[in-house]
Design an enzyme around this catalytic site. Structure first.
Site, PDB file in Angstrom:
ATOM      1  N   SER A   8       0.707  -1.265  -0.199  1.00 29.70           N
ATOM      2  CA  SER A   8       0.041  -0.175   0.040  1.00 29.70           C
ATOM      3  C   SER A   8       0.903   1.113   0.009  1.00 29.70           C
ATOM      4  O   SER A   8       1.999   1.242   0.603  1.00 29.70           O
ATOM      5  CB  SER A   8      -0.761  -0.130   1.220  1.00 29.70           C
ATOM      6  OG  SER A   8      -1.399   1.458   1.442  1.00 29.70           O
ATOM      7  N   TYR A  50       0.296   0.145  10.721  1.00 33.36           N
ATOM      8  CA  TYR A  50      -0.272  -0.272   9.221  1.00 33.36           C
ATOM      9  C   TYR A  50       0.897   0.007   8.350  1.00 33.36           C
ATOM     10  O   TYR A  50       1.258  -0.874   7.547  1.00 33.36           O
ATOM     11  CB  TYR A  50      -1.631   0.538   8.922  1.00 33.36           C
ATOM     12  CG  TYR A  50      -2.102   0.255   7.616  1.00 33.36           C
ATOM     13  CD1 TYR A  50      -2.638  -0.975   7.218  1.00 33.36           C
ATOM     14  CD2 TYR A  50      -1.832   1.121   6.430  1.00 33.36           C
ATOM     15  CE1 TYR A  50      -3.082  -1.110   5.798  1.00 33.36           C
ATOM     16  CE2 TYR A  50      -2.363   0.840   5.160  1.00 33.36           C
ATOM     17  CZ  TYR A  50      -2.952  -0.415   4.973  1.00 33.36           C
ATOM     18  OH  TYR A  50      -3.585  -0.636   3.596  1.00 33.36           O
TER      19      TYR A  50
END
Length: 324
Positions: free
Chosen positions: A155, A180
């Site tokens: 990501s 994350y």
């Protein structure tokens, strides 16, 4: 440092869909495993691969929900990436079937969740998004066919944090976005070293950023935070014009898994259906939420030394290493 991170002029782009990527490609007789392949981007990935003739196996933490979403589109089995015993059991069942794997797409993930610990106290995002997939691919390695491709879904979130070697588990204070980011950096580094190890047998690995898409991945982000980021209005309706559709979001991982243009390549980070360039370090200028619009890949997410270090650590933590 020289880098392979240069676009190759794929002919596709940010608005390309998964089905467009697969136009003219016949996957009949191929077997693909897609984690998370029953929701969001994973579901669109499964649809596209199955539509091109592949037999798709979807390991799912909620197999009943997966069967309801997929119907006859794919084969469903049980797998919880946050539980290494579950990973071992799924891999054992698959290996016992005697089948070969042509594509693995590690699409399942959790994002920005409240502080959660799994296993022996591991931070859940790193444990689920990275260590679960690390153990899965290593356990499945005997079934992975020569010439197979493995796609690790990273990501733009990797821009938020490199690997926190001195505080991997956030014992000095938890930040959901840094956690994350660390997990997504780990996804990219996993592909770098796996590609190096798999290259002699023709197995190539890639990491991808699918794009910004509103899917169930955002379930842990409060509505007020999504509004403040400029993503949605008070009714939860998307207002930002830079979101991709799920069909567009699935395209890059499908492209990395199947494109003839990537023959002989591997270990690179891709976005918008092409190899990404190096990050400039500066986000695109805009308003709230724009840090998500960093372009390219950070050096620390493609560093072969950090990739090898992470591989060794992951093997130690999980007790699994197909190449030892």
């Amino acid at each position: 440092m020289t880098t392979a991170q240069h676009p190759i002029g794929s002919g596709f782009g940010a608005s390309t869909t998964a089905s467009e990527v697969l136009r003219g490609i016949d996957l009949s007789g191929r077997l693909a495993i897609v984690t998370g392949g029953y929701s969001g981007l994973g579901l669109e990935t499964t649809r596209a691969l199955a539509g091109a003739g592949a037999h798709v196996v979807v390991p799912a933490r909620r197999p009943d929900a997966a069967k309801a979403a997929l119907g006859d589109l794919a084969e469903v089995d049980e797998l919880d990436l946050g539980d290494l015993d579950s990973v071992r059991d799924f891999a054992g069942r698959f290996l016992a079937s005697g089948r070969r794997i042509d594509v693995v797409i590690d699409s399942a993930a959790i994002m920005a969740c409240p502080e959660t610990r799994v296993g022996p106290g591991w931070e859940a995002q790193f444990a689920t998004n990275h260590l679960g997939h690390f153990a899965l691919v290593n356990r499945l390695w005997p079934a992975i066919a020569p010439g197979a491709r493995i796609v690790s879904v990273s990501s733009r979130g990797h821009h938020f944090s490199g690997i926190r070697w001195d505080d991997l588990w956030f014992e000095r204070g938890y930040d959901k976005w840094q956690a994350y980011g660390q997990a997504k950096t780990a996804n990219a580094l996993f592909a770098v070293h796996l590609d190096e190890l798999g290259k002699p047998s023709g197995v190539r690995a890639f990491s991808v950023h699918p794009g910004s898409i509103l899917t169930p991945l955002q379930r842990h982000i409060p509505l007020a935070e999504q509004i403040a980021n400029g993503w949605v209005d008070e009714n939860g309706t998307p207002v930002a014009d830079w979101f991709k559709t799920p069909e567009q979001g699935a395209a890059t991982q499908v492209w990395a898994a199947t494109s003839p243009a990537l023959a002989g390549m591997g270990g690179v980070y891709c976005e918008d259906c092409d190899i990404a360039g190096p990050a400039s370090g500066e986000p695109l200028p805009s308003g709230p939420g724009r840090p998500a619009m960093f372009l390219g890949v950070r050096d620390y997410a493609t560093d072969p030394e950090q990739a090898a270090r992470l591989w060794a650590l992951s093997a130690e933590l999980t007790g699994v290493n197909a190449f030892a």
